[in-house]
Design an enzyme around this catalytic site. Structure first.
Site, PDB file in Angstrom:
ATOM      1  CG  HIS A  21      -1.851   0.826   1.184  1.00 42.16           C
ATOM      2  ND1 HIS A  21      -2.098   1.556   2.268  1.00 42.16           N
ATOM      3  CD2 HIS A  21      -2.861   1.499   0.254  1.00 42.16           C
ATOM      4  CE1 HIS A  21      -3.145   2.614   2.204  1.00 42.16           C
ATOM      5  NE2 HIS A  21      -3.435   2.698   0.656  1.00 42.16           N
ATOM      6  CG  ASP A  29       8.827  10.432 -21.536  1.00 43.44           C
ATOM      7  OD1 ASP A  29       9.616  10.529 -20.848  1.00 43.44           O
ATOM      8  OD2 ASP A  29       8.215  11.687 -21.768  1.00 43.44           O
ATOM      9  CG  HIS A 101       8.687  17.539 -15.933  1.00 40.64           C
ATOM     10  ND1 HIS A 101       8.234  16.276 -15.901  1.00 40.64           N
ATOM     11  CD2 HIS A 101      10.131  17.584 -16.445  1.00 40.64           C
ATOM     12  CE1 HIS A 101       9.009  15.728 -16.596  1.00 40.64           C
ATOM     13  NE2 HIS A 101       9.983  16.188 -16.982  1.00 40.64           N
ATOM     14  CE1 TYR A 123       7.874  18.195 -19.209  1.00 41.37           C
ATOM     15  CE2 TYR A 123       6.941  19.204 -21.440  1.00 41.37           C
ATOM     16  CZ  TYR A 123       7.748  19.114 -20.568  1.00 41.37           C
ATOM     17  OH  TYR A 123       8.560  20.389 -20.580  1.00 41.37           O
ATOM     18  CG  ASN A 125       7.230  10.752 -17.808  1.00 48.65           C
ATOM     19  OD1 ASN A 125       7.784  10.009 -18.259  1.00 48.65           O
ATOM     20  ND2 ASN A 125       7.380  12.155 -18.017  1.00 48.65           N
TER      21      ASN A 125
END
Length: 134
Positions: A21, A29, A101, A123, A125
């Site tokens: 958990h 990418d 980012h 981006y 991801n």
């Protein structure tokens, strides 16, 4: 925690099974830097292969996700990819949190593993945090 036994890549299957958990897995990418000390599961073999969404779909079939984080830059740089990611996660009742980012890259230092795809869409991801089956 694994949802099914469909992933046949032994490293990816193991990491999913080992997660508890709140542990996190990043589907990334081809360009996301992977911090030293974080396990790299490198599935990329050429530009575009395997595709980010194909790997995300496979992970979501097995991985119980309670929360997801993306780079906020995805909203402006890759809105089509963002829509596809949100659509997939909404099927599991998971909303997407956007962070800058720079912050996203810092968060990846605590990931259990980063799964590198051949995706060249900027981006692309997502950090997936493990839920519990109960």
């Amino acid at each position: 925690m694994k949802r099914t036994s469909g992933i046949i890549n032994p490293q990816l299957s193991r990491v999913i099974a080992e997660c508890g958990h709140t542990d996190a897995i990043v589907v990334a990418d081809a360009g996301l830097p992977i911090p030293l000390g974080v396990e790299r599961i490198d599935l990329a073999y050429r530009e575009g292969s395997p595709a980010f969404l194909d790997i995300l779909d496979s992970v979501l079939e097995e991985f119980i996700v309670e929360r997801a984080v993306i780079s906020g830059e995805m909203e402006t740089e890759s809105p089509g990819m963002l829509a596809a990611v949100k659509e997939r996660l909404e099927q599991f009742g998971v909303s997407v949190e956007a962070v800058p980012h720079v912050e996203f890259k810092a968060l990846t230092r605590d990931a259990r593993a980063i799964v590198r795809t051949g995706e060249y869409t900027p981006y692309s991801n997502v950090m997936l945090f493990s839920g519990a089956p109960f």
